[in-house]
Design an enzyme around this catalytic site. Structure first.
Site, PDB file in Angstrom:
ATOM      1  N   HIS A 371      26.481 -34.841   7.020  1.00  0.00           N
ATOM      2  CA  HIS A 371      25.284 -35.306   6.303  1.00  0.00           C
ATOM      3  C   HIS A 371      25.559 -35.759   4.876  1.00  0.00           C
ATOM      4  O   HIS A 371      24.606 -35.984   4.128  1.00  0.00           O
ATOM      5  CB  HIS A 371      24.220 -34.207   6.261  1.00  0.00           C
ATOM      6  CG  HIS A 371      23.698 -33.808   7.597  1.00  0.00           C
ATOM      7  ND1 HIS A 371      22.530 -34.312   8.130  1.00  0.00           N
ATOM      8  CD2 HIS A 371      24.179 -32.951   8.519  1.00  0.00           C
ATOM      9  CE1 HIS A 371      22.328 -33.762   9.326  1.00  0.00           C
ATOM     10  NE2 HIS A 371      23.314 -32.936   9.574  1.00  0.00           N
ATOM     11  N   LYS A 562      11.101 -36.223  -2.949  1.00  0.00           N
ATOM     12  CA  LYS A 562      12.387 -35.803  -2.390  1.00  0.00           C
ATOM     13  C   LYS A 562      13.006 -34.853  -3.401  1.00  0.00           C
ATOM     14  O   LYS A 562      12.493 -34.720  -4.521  1.00  0.00           O
ATOM     15  CB  LYS A 562      13.305 -37.005  -2.165  1.00  0.00           C
ATOM     16  CG  LYS A 562      13.396 -37.933  -3.403  1.00  0.00           C
ATOM     17  CD  LYS A 562      14.281 -39.158  -3.170  1.00  0.00           C
ATOM     18  CE  LYS A 562      13.610 -40.251  -2.393  1.00  0.00           C
ATOM     19  NZ  LYS A 562      14.257 -40.597  -1.139  1.00  0.00           N
ATOM     20  N   ARG A 563      14.111 -34.159  -3.036  1.00  0.00           N
ATOM     21  CA  ARG A 563      14.794 -33.336  -4.014  1.00  0.00           C
ATOM     22  C   ARG A 563      15.104 -34.168  -5.254  1.00  0.00           C
ATOM     23  O   ARG A 563      15.368 -35.367  -5.157  1.00  0.00           O
ATOM     24  CB  ARG A 563      16.095 -32.776  -3.419  1.00  0.00           C
ATOM     25  CG  ARG A 563      15.875 -31.651  -2.431  1.00  0.00           C
ATOM     26  CD  ARG A 563      15.128 -30.492  -3.026  1.00  0.00           C
ATOM     27  NE  ARG A 563      15.999 -29.734  -3.903  1.00  0.00           N
ATOM     28  CZ  ARG A 563      16.541 -28.562  -3.610  1.00  0.00           C
ATOM     29  NH1 ARG A 563      16.279 -27.988  -2.447  1.00  0.00           N
ATOM     30  NH2 ARG A 563      17.321 -27.923  -4.455  1.00  0.00           N
ATOM     31  N   LYS A 568      19.581 -39.789  -6.466  1.00  0.00           N
ATOM     32  CA  LYS A 568      18.329 -40.324  -5.917  1.00  0.00           C
ATOM     33  C   LYS A 568      17.556 -41.140  -6.963  1.00  0.00           C
ATOM     34  O   LYS A 568      16.620 -41.856  -6.640  1.00  0.00           O
ATOM     35  CB  LYS A 568      17.464 -39.195  -5.367  1.00  0.00           C
ATOM     36  CG  LYS A 568      18.123 -38.453  -4.184  1.00  0.00           C
ATOM     37  CD  LYS A 568      17.269 -37.296  -3.701  1.00  0.00           C
ATOM     38  CE  LYS A 568      17.925 -36.447  -2.616  1.00  0.00           C
ATOM     39  NZ  LYS A 568      17.839 -37.065  -1.266  1.00  0.00           N
ATOM     40  N   THR A 670      15.186 -39.342   5.328  1.00  0.00           N
ATOM     41  CA  THR A 670      14.238 -39.268   6.434  1.00  0.00           C
ATOM     42  C   THR A 670      12.815 -39.442   5.900  1.00  0.00           C
ATOM     43  O   THR A 670      11.922 -39.848   6.639  1.00  0.00           O
ATOM     44  CB  THR A 670      14.350 -37.919   7.181  1.00  0.00           C
ATOM     45  OG1 THR A 670      14.423 -36.869   6.213  1.00  0.00           O
ATOM     46  CG2 THR A 670      15.568 -37.883   8.067  1.00  0.00           C
ATOM     47  N   LYS A 674       9.305 -41.413   7.262  1.00  0.00           N
ATOM     48  CA  LYS A 674       7.944 -40.847   7.304  1.00  0.00           C
ATOM     49  C   LYS A 674       6.964 -41.794   6.617  1.00  0.00           C
ATOM     50  O   LYS A 674       5.834 -41.999   7.081  1.00  0.00           O
ATOM     51  CB  LYS A 674       7.929 -39.458   6.648  1.00  0.00           C
ATOM     52  CG  LYS A 674       8.765 -38.433   7.416  1.00  0.00           C
ATOM     53  CD  LYS A 674       9.103 -37.186   6.612  1.00  0.00           C
ATOM     54  CE  LYS A 674      10.244 -36.422   7.292  1.00  0.00           C
ATOM     55  NZ  LYS A 674      10.822 -35.349   6.440  1.00  0.00           N
TER      56      LYS A 674
END
Ligand code: 26Q
Length: 826
Positions: A371, A562-563, A568, A670, A674
């Site tokens: 991952h 998200k985290r 990110k 992911t 969504k």
């Protein structure tokens, strides 16, 4: 007699089974009333919604246990292969709503509660969320359990019953504050403790080699106890199980100490044994290589593998040699990869198999999903710590490595550098065990989680392995369950889809393609917009309650949840907000489409910059939300404690999904899926599954910006100088952060300095492209029919991102398991 003992596989006998198994409102109501009386034991006058929650949950669990018994019996009878998903995390989210949906009893449950004077929404809200995961990896495991059961594949999820899951996040004065998550405080009605399903786990000590073989004399021993949670498939009778292990002291050890008089020492040991499954560790912690984390991993993997061999022993006529035909063991990242050495130990030391035979069985049984490509996130354990903790496993790892390197040397004679690169033992700096190498060598199948990620795996981190065994490598693009992320999260959309394309989409998401025909239909567009607007109002209510910020539903809802992590790039998103702020402040009369920027996510408690990114978002929000020149156009909200539960409010309300990681850093994502399924457009880089999202949606329905992976590599090769990008608007915007506009400049100085002088994730390099792309978003939003068309087309083309598709690929290509239909009513 036969009437009293239930035959698994057959519907329960009447009338006794009715209040336990009936799916109609009346049976459910009687089930609830029974549990209120016999399981909860409160006088009627003292009943509150949480008691109804527990009683309904128990009644629902009864119905699932009936299906569970039938499922177990069926797969035992047929001798079918079982998939075991080994994962240190399962981020299940609230269970009641999902179980009602999958059993098909949402309506009857609402009715039964109404009869008892209860509102189902209030009852659902009583459930604490089990936060047994950090983020994407844990949630993926939960989606895959839902799909496995729905696809009628026998499966067991194996993991850890953490007493405290991911911390609860509060925002105080704009900063993250962590609170312990005591999710078990009121008990957990979904689980069944199985104190008789328990295994001993050894730790530390030393090994002795004698003529009879190897003896591992441990420094301590603990016990794992199983807690089973039923996992109901949607619209089928299949009900699988999630088995989570909880650590206990071994009584006989305590007894020994008692006899020697040291009773208090014995009780203290008991306390330390039970700390093993006390708490979930956050990812991105600087000191993640803690001994207790290794113990957690070994603990749950050892219990799980002992359990698997135990099941195999109990199977009629099955021998150890059939292990790969009876079980597929999937490693969710390297966290359970000690299982490769543990299975060898169990087969060779405890069951007396020869090394070669044991190894062949091991490799045929395990599969490994990677991952991450981030070098700092690849798990390694300091050799000394590994050897002290698992002395026998270190010997086994050495032996696996010796034989493996012989094989490599035979294939590539004279290539010492290759042997160094591929070794299971890292020799640079402090010696360490490389868990990704152990997992790869010990598995017949290795996969990444998006096409780009799998390609990069093959060409970077695991390139040498892919050259040696190209046939082992494949891609399995992630997916998410439409049961939770559409049907439960977005009932408005669910109704619209049912009316427009029929109900089949929920188990065959490709049928969403049927929406394409309506993309330009004004009446359908209107209904689509109404659903989105209602979802935005629902989220705005929640944001108002939790933050006090008012988000008008007319705004473009621009969402990043998200985290919190530098890769990110939440701070890139903030730089765009600041750019719009700067323009509004310096351009009299400027009008831009009103936006609501919504953020959410947790920072690892020890991640200094991530915590400052949260403070940055909240500080910018405080200023823009309260500036009458700016707030008509910009509002910023940070939703505290992002979770599966509030995610279900957030995804359906988004117009725009921010997927803006540095190319090559996000394995898949992911959340991006969504959002897409719920009709958001994506602004994103060519990273992770964004690539495939854009392919499916069509490039004209995706807002693309930023450097590509080859461009990122090229920039790094030629030497990246972030300061070169600090001109024009970007220079002005960075200055805003340290001129006091957003409060104490010292708070943001570390972030700004990091961007100016290092910028490891190329925020400044992608800034101009991002802002230009956001201008295109504004232009597209101005044409509301055009936007709605793109929104519909995104949802219509999101079918690929169902976890049903992903799990079916694993079943066909890696696990070799087919469906097992369990007879009886679904
Ligand atoms: C490791 C060692 C010590 C302590 C914690 C950890 C640890 C725990 C959790 C390391 C990583 C994680 C979680 C990683 C994760 O969630 N990865 C995400 O997996 C998703 C599912 O495949 C992908 O979509 C995301 O791209 C990826 O970031």
């Amino acid at each position: 007699m036969t009437d009293l003992v239930q035959t698994p596989g057959a519907p329960s006998p009447e009338p006794y089974g009715h209040s336990r198994t009936g799916l109609d409102p009346d049976s459910l109501r009687r089930g609830i009333v029974d549990h209120l009386r016999y399981s909860i034991g409160r006088p009627a006058a003292a009943l509150r919604p949480e008691h109804y929650y527990r009683a309904l949950a128990l009644a629902v669990r009864d119905r699932m246990q009936d299906n569970r018994a039938a499922s177990t019996q069926t797969s035992l009878d047929l001798g079918r292969k079982i998939t075991c998903y080994l994962s240190a995390e399962f981020l299940m989210g609230p269970q009641l709503g999902a179980n009602l949906l999958n059993l098909g009893i949402e309506g009857p449950a609402r009715e039964a509660l109404a009869e008892l004077g209860q509102d189902i929404g209030e009852v659902l809200a009583c459930e604490p969320e089990p936060g047994l995961g950090n983020g994407g990896l844990g949630r993926l495991a939960a989606c895959y359990l839902d799909s496995l059961a729905t696809l009628e594949r026998p499966a067991i999820g194996y993991g850890i019953r953490y007493e405290f899951g991911i911390f609860d996040q509060e925002i105080r004065d704009g900063w993250q504050v962590e609170k312990t998550d005591n999710w078990l405080a009121q008990g957990n009605p979904w689980e069944i403790a199985k104190p008789d399903v328990s295994y001993l786990v050894r730790w530390g000590g030393f090994t002795e080699h004698t003529a009879d073989g190897v003896r591992w004399v441990p420094g301590r021993v603990l016990k794992g106890v199983a807690y089973d949670t039923p996992i109901q498939g949607y619209g089928v009778r299949t009900c699988n199980v999630l088995t989570l292990w909880s650590a206990r002291a071994v009584e006989s050890f305590a007894l020994e100490a008692f006899n020697t008089g040291d009773y208090y020492k014995a009780v203290e040991d008991e306390v330390t044994s039970e700390t093993v499954t006390k708490i979930l560790y956050p990812n991105d912690e600087p000191d993640a290589g803690k001994r207790l984390r290794l113990l957690q991993q070994y603990f749950f993997v050892s219990c799980s593998l002992q359990h698997v061999l135990h099941i195999l022993d109990d199977l009629e006529g099955a021998s150890l040699r059939e292990l790969p035909e009876r079980f597929a063991l999937q490693l969710n990242d390297t966290h359970p990869s000690i299982g490769v050495a543990e299975l060898m130990r169990l087969l060779v030391d405890e069951r007396g198999l020869g090394w070669d035979e044991a190894w062949a069985l091991t490799v045929r049984t395990f599969g490994y999903t990677n991952h991450t490509l981030l070098p700092e996130a690849l798990e390694t354990w300091p050799l000394a710590m590994f050897g002290e903790s698992l002395p026998r496993h270190l010997e086994i790892v050495y032996e696996i490595n010796r034989r493996f390197l012989d094989e490599v040397a035979a294939r590539f004679p004279g290539d010492a550098e290759r042997l160094r690169r591929m070794s299971l033992i890292g020799e640079d700096g402090d010696r360490s065990v490389r868990m990704a190498h152990l997992a790869t060598v010990g598995s017949h199948a290795v996969n990444g989680v998006a096409a780009l990620h799998s390609e990069l795996l093959r060409h970077s981190v695991l390139a040498d392995f892919a050259e040696l065994w190209p046939e082992r490598f494949s891609n399995k693009t992630n997916g998410v369950t439409p049961r939770r992320f559409v049907a439960l999260a977005n009932p408005g959309l669910r109704g619209l889809l049912d009316r427009t394309i029929g109900e089949g989409w929920l188990t065959d998401l490709d049928r969403l393609r049927g929406l394409e025909a309506f993309a330009d239909d004004p009446a359908f567009q209107q209904e689509w917009q109404e659903v989105k607007r209602a979802n935005k109002i629902r989220l705005a209510d929640y944001v108002r309650e939790t933050t006090g910020v008012e988000l008008e539903p007319e705004r473009l809802f621009d969402v990043q949840v998200k985290r919190i992590h530098e890769y990110k790039r939440q701070h890139l998103n903030v730089l765009h907000i600041l750019t719009a702020y700067h323009r509004l402040k310096t351009t009299p009369g400027l009008e831009i489409p009103p936006r609501a920027f919504v953020f959410g996510g947790k920072a690892a408690p020890g991640y200094f910059l991530a915590k400052r990114i949260i403070k940055l978002i909240t500080a910018v929000g405080d200023v823009v939300n309260n500036d009458p020149e700016v707030s008509p156009f910009l509002k910023v909200a940070f939703v505290p404690n992002f979770s599966v539960r509030n995610g279900q409010l957030i995804y359906p309300a988004a117009d725009l999904s921010e997927q803006i990681s540095t190319a090559g850093k996000e394995a898949s994502g992911t959340g991006n899926m969504k959002f897409m399924i719920n009709g958001a457009l994506t602004i994103g880089t060519l990273d992770g599954a964004n690539v495939e999202i854009r392919e499916e949606a069509g490039p004209e329905n995706f807002f693309l910006f930023g450097l590509t992976v080859p461009e990122v590599e090229e920039l790094r090769r030629t030497g990246y100088r972030p300061a070169d990008h600090v001109t024009g608007e970007l220079a002005a915007v960075l200055d805003l952060l340290t001129d006091g506009t957003f409060g104490d400049p010292e708070v943001f100085r570390p972030l700004v300095d990091n961007l100016r002088h290092s910028d490891p994730f190329l925020v400044l390099a992608d800034y101009a492209s991002f802002v230009e792309c956001q201008d295109r978003v504004d232009a597209a939003w101005r044409d509301r029919a055009g936007w709605t068309r793109m929104s519909i087309l995104n949802a219509a083309r999101s079918g690929k991102f169902s976890s049903d598709r992903a799990v079916a690929e694993y079943c066909d290509d890696i696990w070799n398991v087919g469906p097992v239909t369990v007879a009886g009513r679904p």
